[in-house]
Design an enzyme around this catalytic site. Sequence first.
Site: not given
Length: 327
Positions: A20, A287, A290
């Site tokens: 991600s 978040d 990340h």
Amino acid sequence: MSSSCVFGYNVPSIFIFGDSILDSGSNHYKKNCSVQADFPPYGSNFFHHPTGRFTNGRTVTDFISEFIGIPLQKPYLHELVNGNWKEYSSKGIYFASGGSGVLRTTNQHLGVTPIEEQVEQFKTLAQQNHINNEQVQESLIIFTSGSNDMYIYFQPSGVPKLTPDAYLGVRRIALILLGPVGCIPARVNLLGAPVNKCYGKMNTMVKNYNVGLESLVKGIPIKYPGSFAVYGAMYKTIMNFRANPKRYGFSDATNACCGNGTLGGALQCGKEGYKLCANPNEYLFWDFFHPSEHAYNHVSKILWAGTNSQVRPVNLKTLANMTFIQH
């Protein structure tokens, strides 16, 4: 950036593999994948809508593409759906899948695409002549993986396969080493992890894993003459952000801007009950897992033009300027 700044770069396209940290929306196109960032407020501070990127704007590879002067890439599965391979492969393709790992079993039940499968997708496109092999050899491969293995299994997961042969003879490889996974806000969900400091045991394992990746990168030009690999020492970079937040424009280097609970790490951004900070790009973490776009911008500039202590043996700007001679 003006066009005069990009004339000398010899990189026509970028092919991206990983998790991600580099995913630009691959999972959005994958049915039955529950690891998603295709809902608000993801993407809100640059694209102004969700793109599937796990941050509030651009990622590292978006910035690197801008520095080189090529358009942003599209996810592999986007092309599979739309079929315009020649148009999109000319600037590269994202294969990275959020939540994936080096191990095939990492988050397998969530429907993510592991690294091995990403590489197979790449090879299949080349075999079907959707990707030009000569173009690939001039392109840049960017790779990062291992954070999810570390977080889920809390153990080193073995060094991934990373050779020019695996990527059809590509000559330019950039490996982004793991950052301090033990410092992410989501550590609050791990039994025994401290709240008021980073999870030292996890960070020790990250550093050991990174040593193995460094060794792998150093061996590539020896085993594969004509190829060149660099690695970004992201652990030290992120720890510098944490130690000197104001210097880098951060007012908060500990909590998630978007989430809820302790450190903002108990709930994914955008899920029911989430809270959003007033100034996302003043936060190191967007978040629970990340970095923010502001953090990615700093990381990208360091990868692109950083010193030998930050990215080595050369930075990406030097790598992009290299001319490789056929043997």
